[in-house]
Design a protein around this motif. Structure first.
Motif, PDB file in Angstrom:
ATOM      1  N   LEU A 378      87.186  62.758 -19.500  1.00 31.58           N
ATOM      2  CA  LEU A 378      85.943  62.475 -20.210  1.00 31.58           C
ATOM      3  C   LEU A 378      85.932  61.114 -20.884  1.00 31.58           C
ATOM      4  O   LEU A 378      84.859  60.506 -21.053  1.00 31.58           O
ATOM      5  N   ASP A 379      87.097  60.620 -21.283  1.00 30.93           N
ATOM      6  CA  ASP A 379      87.136  59.398 -22.077  1.00 30.93           C
ATOM      7  C   ASP A 379      87.593  58.160 -21.318  1.00 30.93           C
ATOM      8  O   ASP A 379      87.303  57.051 -21.737  1.00 30.93           O
ATOM      9  N   LEU A 380      88.308  58.362 -20.225  1.00 33.68           N
ATOM     10  CA  LEU A 380      88.820  57.199 -19.491  1.00 33.68           C
ATOM     11  C   LEU A 380      88.177  57.058 -18.108  1.00 33.68           C
ATOM     12  O   LEU A 380      87.714  55.980 -17.733  1.00 33.68           O
ATOM     13  N   LEU A 381      88.136  58.149 -17.354  1.00 36.71           N
ATOM     14  CA  LEU A 381      87.611  58.075 -15.989  1.00 36.71           C
ATOM     15  C   LEU A 381      86.081  58.108 -15.951  1.00 36.71           C
ATOM     16  O   LEU A 381      85.448  57.295 -15.287  1.00 36.71           O
ATOM     17  N   LYS A 382      85.499  59.041 -16.687  1.00 31.78           N
ATOM     18  CA  LYS A 382      84.046  59.188 -16.681  1.00 31.78           C
ATOM     19  C   LYS A 382      83.367  57.957 -17.305  1.00 31.78           C
ATOM     20  O   LYS A 382      83.660  57.583 -18.441  1.00 31.78           O
ATOM     21  N   GLY A 383      82.484  57.334 -16.561  1.00 34.58           N
ATOM     22  CA  GLY A 383      81.721  56.204 -17.060  1.00 34.58           C
ATOM     23  C   GLY A 383      82.443  54.881 -16.993  1.00 34.58           C
ATOM     24  O   GLY A 383      81.851  53.826 -17.222  1.00 34.58           O
ATOM     25  N   HIS A 384      83.737  54.891 -16.659  1.00 36.54           N
ATOM     26  CA  HIS A 384      84.518  53.650 -16.580  1.00 36.54           C
ATOM     27  C   HIS A 384      85.051  53.460 -15.161  1.00 36.54           C
ATOM     28  O   HIS A 384      84.713  52.502 -14.483  1.00 36.54           O
ATOM     29  N   VAL A 385      85.894  54.383 -14.735  1.00 37.44           N
ATOM     30  CA  VAL A 385      86.415  54.316 -13.376  1.00 37.44           C
ATOM     31  C   VAL A 385      85.385  54.878 -12.400  1.00 37.44           C
ATOM     32  O   VAL A 385      85.126  54.307 -11.341  1.00 37.44           O
ATOM     33  N   VAL A 386      84.803  56.016 -12.771  1.00 37.01           N
ATOM     34  CA  VAL A 386      83.731  56.633 -11.980  1.00 37.01           C
ATOM     35  C   VAL A 386      82.457  56.566 -12.817  1.00 37.01           C
ATOM     36  O   VAL A 386      82.328  57.274 -13.822  1.00 37.01           O
ATOM     37  N   LYS A 387      81.517  55.719 -12.434  1.00 34.67           N
ATOM     38  CA  LYS A 387      80.335  55.449 -13.247  1.00 34.67           C
ATOM     39  C   LYS A 387      79.444  56.674 -13.420  1.00 34.67           C
ATOM     40  O   LYS A 387      78.936  56.931 -14.500  1.00 34.67           O
ATOM     41  N   GLN A 393      82.253  67.485 -10.726  1.00 34.19           N
ATOM     42  CA  GLN A 393      83.346  66.537 -10.476  1.00 34.19           C
ATOM     43  C   GLN A 393      84.282  66.470 -11.678  1.00 34.19           C
ATOM     44  O   GLN A 393      85.507  66.401 -11.524  1.00 34.19           O
ATOM     45  N   GLN A 394      83.704  66.486 -12.868  1.00 41.24           N
ATOM     46  CA  GLN A 394      84.520  66.451 -14.086  1.00 41.24           C
ATOM     47  C   GLN A 394      85.440  67.662 -14.153  1.00 41.24           C
ATOM     48  O   GLN A 394      86.628  67.538 -14.473  1.00 41.24           O
ATOM     49  N   LEU A 395      84.904  68.839 -13.856  1.00 45.33           N
ATOM     50  CA  LEU A 395      85.724  70.054 -13.863  1.00 45.33           C
ATOM     51  C   LEU A 395      86.838  69.982 -12.827  1.00 45.33           C
ATOM     52  O   LEU A 395      87.987  70.351 -13.115  1.00 45.33           O
TER      53      LEU A 395
END
Length: 538
Positions: A378-387, A393-395
């Motif tokens: 939620l804090d590193l991949l979401k919105g940064h690595v995966v826009k 997908q998060q689950l």
């Protein structure tokens, strides 16, 4: 798997007596029942883990008893029972019990009173599911969120690995026919299954069951150990006759109120108690609180749980020197103290101890891997690595990362066990010191003080992370008092409480609108029954 290996080893060893075979089967049967219940609960809770909110926070609807036990079982693991209780009981004698009392009062009671309600209210208002996400939204600083998630990822791994190591000596004592790696692999797989299947709700329910086992187990073990020494008064008298000129010349110091080294004991109390205020896996329990009643009940239950479990562990460890004829500290380290104390107990009671320590370790492990995976997703991949990461997908990513974290920690645990790299307490001290030192002050001030600045958060993050990393690699350059990771971690926590307000006062003020919006949640009006407030009617 476990039963198959057991049968093979029993056949290979050719036990001479049927009694020994029966005892081994009883031990294994207890473990199989224990693991079956854990897996069953995980599968049952699948319906609560269909979205991110349900998987990470149980839908913010977890009741008071489950929340309190989840807090307590995440707090205490094999690290405390085997590592800390053995090491500090040996060093400070019966005075080590102060660490358990501190855990109950400062680490549980005051943590719930000071953080519980405000954490629940503001995190829901900001719609944050993790501690790094709280920092990012509270201070409008995406970079702060990323930095916090990196700190969690880096320092959570050694802590997770240390949980397995707490089992090593006890497992070898109870099941000498097994290789320790079997225990690590089985524990890792089964923990992963129920966390991946049921998420936070499965973890909370299992924590409750595991907590009951811990409460019953620690009381039974203390009674048995003291009885082996002639009872409490006889054991205390025996401890008063123990002397160690290398530590203190004062007679009876190990049976005294504050022990031989109250200054370093204070460092232990601070690290193991105040540290919970800044640990993501602990604070996140407050995010999931259901109601006001849950806070009140949770406060009482978690405090009582900590007093019995932590107080009992350290109290038990305080009598370790009575078993010095079975212990070689120089060769085997402090982690051998508790197993040596238990080695003379009946086999059935040792089986109870194994289940107790498994309960403590699996509950903490499940909390750590859930926190790590949710933070990284939620804090590193979401919105940064995966826009644009969809909820499904998060689950999926969180579940994959749970497998990754458990696998890495299991491999590290086996490597550490084979090579004897360090003591359990040192691994945990570094992790607790870095994370709690970095997060405690920014989180606490962020909940209470409107003038807390983004720069102050950065200062706290950098100071504790760098300080604890330096303590690992250049320990000899530190003052003698701070060479211990325990004291170093306690120093970072206290320093953060000074650094954050000091930096906040000399750096640019936070945006007024942002701050007022964050704190507006505390001013919202809510209806309460007359039993809670009389009202203004005449």
């Amino acid at each position: 798997m476990l039963l198959s290996v057991t049968l093979q080893h029993i056949k290979a060893m050719k036990y001479r007596g049927r009694k020994e075979m029966i005892l081994v089967f009883i031990k294994v049967a207890m473990l199989i029942v224990f693991f079956s219940v854990m897996i069953g609960i995980g599968l049952y809770c699948r319906k609560n883990a269909t979205d991110v909110n349900g998987f990470v926070l149980g839908g913010r609807s977890v009741g008071p008893w489950l929340t309190a036990f989840a807090y307590g079982t995440s707090y205490f693991s094999a690290v405390v029972f085997v590592g800390y209780a053995g090491q500090f009981g040996w060093k400070y004698g019966i005075a080590a019990t102060w660490a358990g009392i501190g855990n109950a009062i400062l680490g549980s009671l005051l943590a719930w009173v000071v953080l519980g309600r405000r954490t629940r209210v503001m995190t829901q208002h900001l719609d944050s599911a993790t501690m790094p996400e709280f920092f990012g939204k509270r201070f409008n600083a995406p970079a702060l969120k990323i930095a916090a998630s990196v700190i969690v990822f880096v320092f959570m791994i050694p802590y997770t690995a240390s949980l397995y190591n707490g089992l090593s000596r006890l497992f070898a004592m109870a099941f000498p026919m097994f290789d320790y790696s079997v225990c690590v692999i089985v524990m890792a797989i089964l923990t992963g299954v129920y966390v991946i299947a049921g998420g936070y709700m499965a973890t909370a329910i299992n924590d409750f069951i595991q907590g009951i086992i811990m409460l019953v187990g620690i009381v039974a073990v203390i009674a048995a150990v003291l009885n082996s020494q002639g009872g409490f008064m006889a054991a205390l008298e025996g401890l008063a006759r123990v002397s160690d000129s290398a530590i203190s010349e004062v007679p009876g110091v190990f049976a005294s109120f504050f022990g031989p080294d109250p200054v370093n004991l204070l460092g232990v109390v601070i690290l193991t108690s105040l540290g919970t205020w800044g640990l993501p896996q602990m604070v996140q329990k407050f995010y999931a609180i259901k109601s006001e009643k849950s806070i009140k009940t949770g406060t009482v239950v978690s405090t009582a749980f900590a007093l019995i479990v932590a107080g009992g562990c350290y109290f038990l460890g305080g009598f370790g020197r009575l078993f010095s004829d079975r212990i070689d500290i120089a060769a085997d380290g402090f982690d051998s103290v508790i197993p040596a104390m238990l080695s003379g107990l009946p086999d059935i009671l040792i089986a109870v101890v194994i289940v107790l320590v498994l309960s403590a370790s699996m509950s903490t492990l499940s909390s750590l891997v859930l926190t790590s995976s949710s933070t990284l997703t939620l804090d590193l991949l979401k919105g940064h690595v995966v826009k644009d990461m969809k909820e499904k997908q998060q689950l999926l990513v969180m579940r994959i990362l749970i497998v990754v974290f458990i696998a890495i920690s299991a491999v590290l645990a086996i490597i550490q066990y084979k090579s004897s790299v360090t003591f359990i307490a040192q691994l945990m001290g570094v992790s607790w010191g870095a994370m709690a030192g970095a997060f405690l002050a920014p989180f606490l001030y962020g909940l209470y003080w409107k003038k807390t600045t983004k720069a102050a958060c950065w200062a706290s993050f950098l100071f504790s992370s760098v300080f604890m990393m330096a303590n690992i690699f250049w320990k000899a350059s530190f003052p003698a008092l701070l060479q211990s990771p325990i004291n170093a971690g306690a120093f970072c926590m206290v320093a953060g409480l000074i650094i954050v307000p000091a930096v906040s006062l000399v750096t640019a003020k936070p945006d007024k609108k942002l701050v007022e919006d964050a704190f507006s949640c505390y001013e919202e009006k809510v209806l309460v029954p007359r039993s809670r407030a009389l009202g203004d009617h005449k």
